[in-house]
Design an enzyme around this catalytic site. Structure first.
Site, PDB file in Angstrom:
ATOM      1  N   GLY A 158      -7.602  -6.371   6.959  1.00 52.36           N
ATOM      2  CA  GLY A 158      -8.733  -5.440   7.009  1.00 52.36           C
ATOM      3  C   GLY A 158      -8.705  -4.511   8.212  1.00 52.36           C
ATOM      4  N   ARG A 169       1.693 -15.785  12.569  1.00 52.72           N
ATOM      5  CA  ARG A 169       0.600 -15.435  13.487  1.00 52.72           C
ATOM      6  C   ARG A 169       0.684 -16.251  14.782  1.00 52.72           C
ATOM      7  NH1 ARG A 169      -4.347 -14.034   9.233  1.00 52.72           N
ATOM      8  NH2 ARG A 169      -3.965 -11.800   9.377  1.00 52.72           N
ATOM      9  N   LYS A 222      -5.398  -0.886  -6.465  1.00 52.20           N
ATOM     10  CA  LYS A 222      -6.526  -0.045  -6.885  1.00 52.20           C
ATOM     11  C   LYS A 222      -6.854   1.083  -5.910  1.00 52.20           C
ATOM     12  CE  LYS A 222      -8.962  -3.393  -9.686  1.00 52.20           C
ATOM     13  NZ  LYS A 222     -10.178  -4.161  -9.828  1.00 52.20           N
ATOM     14  N   GLY A 268      -2.829  -6.295   3.936  1.00 49.41           N
ATOM     15  CA  GLY A 268      -2.747  -6.999   2.650  1.00 49.41           C
ATOM     16  C   GLY A 268      -1.372  -7.534   2.316  1.00 49.41           C
TER      17      GLY A 268
HETATM   18  P1  AMP Z   1      -3.060  -4.264  -2.548  1.00 49.62           P
HETATM   19  O1  AMP Z   1      -3.596  -5.574  -2.081  1.00 49.62           O
HETATM   20  O2  AMP Z   1      -4.106  -3.271  -2.930  1.00 49.62           O
HETATM   21  O3  AMP Z   1      -2.043  -3.685  -1.605  1.00 49.62           O
HETATM   22  O4  AMP Z   1      -2.328  -4.543  -3.944  1.00 49.62           O
HETATM   23  C1  AMP Z   1      -1.185  -5.325  -4.052  1.00 49.62           C
HETATM   24  C2  AMP Z   1      -1.010  -5.703  -5.480  1.00 49.62           C
HETATM   25  O5  AMP Z   1      -0.838  -4.548  -6.262  1.00 49.62           O
HETATM   26  C3  AMP Z   1       0.196  -6.570  -5.741  1.00 49.62           C
HETATM   27  O6  AMP Z   1      -0.243  -7.832  -6.148  1.00 49.62           O
HETATM   28  C4  AMP Z   1       0.934  -5.848  -6.853  1.00 49.62           C
HETATM   29  O7  AMP Z   1       1.395  -6.718  -7.869  1.00 49.62           O
HETATM   30  C5  AMP Z   1      -0.123  -4.937  -7.404  1.00 49.62           C
HETATM   31  N1  AMP Z   1       0.465  -3.781  -8.095  1.00 49.62           N
HETATM   32  C6  AMP Z   1       1.280  -2.863  -7.604  1.00 49.62           C
HETATM   33  N2  AMP Z   1       1.645  -1.991  -8.555  1.00 49.62           N
HETATM   34  C7  AMP Z   1       1.053  -2.365  -9.699  1.00 49.62           C
HETATM   35  C8  AMP Z   1       1.042  -1.863 -11.041  1.00 49.62           C
HETATM   36  N3  AMP Z   1       1.737  -0.774 -11.382  1.00 49.62           N
HETATM   37  N4  AMP Z   1       0.300  -2.524 -11.948  1.00 49.62           N
HETATM   38  C9  AMP Z   1      -0.393  -3.622 -11.599  1.00 49.62           C
HETATM   39  N5  AMP Z   1      -0.426  -4.144 -10.357  1.00 49.62           N
HETATM   40  C10 AMP Z   1       0.293  -3.527  -9.416  1.00 49.62           C
END
Ligand code: AMP
Length: 402
Positions: A383, A42, A203, A360
């Site tokens: 965000g 950054r 999620k 993220g």
């Molecule tokens: P996000 O912050 O929503 O982009 O999520 C990122 C996180 O999703 C990372 O820490 C990954 O380990 C997790 N992730 C990705 N695929 C999977 C999966 N199939 N099962 C569990 N966690 C996952």
């Protein structure tokens, strides 16, 4: 998107320039209380703006927040410990003011010569920052002649130093903000079709608005990571012990319905890598989505799926990427993310693809793949990048528009 005023529209020579930057950098503390910055990305991003204003004879007054002190002075959230690293990255000495408003700030600014750089203490030590309080904003503005925002990553927050100042001073986008806005315009604003969006991560619930907006704008939406499990389960597949939001089955089906009406192809896994648990060196296997064992969890997309995603990326002119395709932090569950990122990088290098990524864990995942420099643009914003993907107007961007 209308165009923003930029540093091309103003001569900062002799002016006091309030520059909002993002210095929310990761730090680590040693046992003696010494602080070191663990990632200077950054700081590197804001260097061009700071140096340009300084080299043109402007007095650079840096405003930034650090952490969430919620209007109180919390010594652990002071910007003072990162000053020396910032100075190294910028390549110039930087002075420090222990307050961003009031007599201390006024004296520090008063002592500046043209070209000098001054860092103000954490703006969030004052409650008026997050409240976008008029008096606090006026107190900040008292030390500036113009306002430059170079903190895209804070532009989804309508705070005094991101939005409020534009009502008091002429406002301009810094070079990093400008680059970010140009990349985003090329990605979703006025993109070259076909546009493919790849959304992965944990999620569905955290990315509902984003998915609903994307299916209306892009030609194909690749859904990966844990969130793909929710879509698979909604379609009747047994996803075993996988991370899955079963309560969002109706929402997932609704998104599939909207995408069909909008003519957006949805790309879901055909095969996946499963294991009994998420752990290093755990035995794992590749199975079709119809054959997920009840005691297994999906941790990555399988090779057939990666091949299919690669074909979509190769047909695209524009790619927007947020989130990993699997639990990339532990090998071998990084495979799909790394392989898909390599296809996107190769297409970009060949001049066939505009690739924009951010939000993220995406930066960490693409850095891990070793191809981050090959993407057209990787945003360090979290965000703000997601809100942009949701199609929302970012207040800190809106105030810079001509
Ligand atoms: P996000 O912050 O929503 O982009 O999520 C990122 C996180 O999703 C990372 O820490 C990954 O380990 C997790 N992730 C990705 N695929 C999977 C999966 N199939 N099962 C569990 N966690 C996952």
């Amino acid at each position: 998107m209308t165009q923003s005023n930029t540093l091309d529209d103003v001569n900062p020579d002799g002016k006091r320039v309030l520059v909002r930057v993002d210095l929310n950098v990761p730090i680590s503390e040693d046992e003696n209380g010494g602080v070191s910055v663990t990632d200077t990305t950054r700081m590197e991003r804001i260097a061009p703006t700071i140096n340009e204003i300084s080299d043109k004879g402007g007095k650079v007054i840096l405003l930034a927040h650090f952490g969430r002190p919620k209007g109180k002075i919390i010594p652990q959230m002071s910007l003072a410990p990162i000053l020396s690293t910032l100075s190294e990255v910028i390549g110039k000495p930087i002075a420090f003011s222990t307050d961003c408003i009031g007599p201390m700030a006024e004296a520090a600014v008063g002592a500046m010569q043209n070209g000098d750089i001054l860092l103000m203490e954490n703006t969030r030590f004052h409650a008026g920052e997050e409240a976008n309080n008029k008096q606090f904003t006026a107190d900040l503005a008292a030390n500036g002649d113009i306002f430059v925002s170079d903190a895209f990553s804070a532009s989804h927050r309508a705070h005094a130093s991101t939005v409020g100042l534009a009502a008091f001073l002429p406002a301009y986008a810094g070079r990093t903000m400008q680059a970010e806005l140009e990349a985003l315009e090329a990605g979703l604003g006025n993109p070259s079709h076909p546009v493919v969006a790849l959304v992965g991560g944990a999620k569905v619930s955290s990315k509902l608005d984003l998915l609903k907006n994307l299916v209306l704008k892009v030609d194909a939406l690749v859904i990966g990571g844990g969130m793909a499990n929710t879509f698979l389960a909604a379609q009747g597949f047994d996803v075993g012990k996988s991370l899955c939001e079963h309560d969002l089955a109706d929402t997932a089906m609704e998104i599939l319905e909207i995408s069909k009406k909008a003519g957006c192809a949805i790309v879901l896994p055909d095969d996946c890598v499963v294991a009994q648990e998420f752990a290093a060196n755990i035995s794992n296997k590749i199975v079709k989505v119809e054959q997920i064992p009840p005691n297994a969890m999906i941790l990555d997309a399988g090779p057939d799926t990666v091949h299919k995603i690669g074909e979509w990326i190769s047909r695209a002119n524009t790619l927007i990427w947020n989130g990993p395709l699997g639990a990339f932090e532990i090998t071998p569950f990084d495979r799909a993310t790394v392989d898909a990122a390599k296809v996107a990088a190769a297409q970009t290098r060949a001049g066939k693809l505009i690739s924009v990524a951010g939000g993220g864990d995406t930066v960490a995942a693409l850095n891990h793949a070793g191809i981050a420099d090959d993407f057209t643009y990787i945003s360090t914003a979290g965000g703000a990048f997601l809100e942009w993907m949701e199609g929302k107007e970012l207040p800190g961007v809106a105030v810079l528009q001509k």
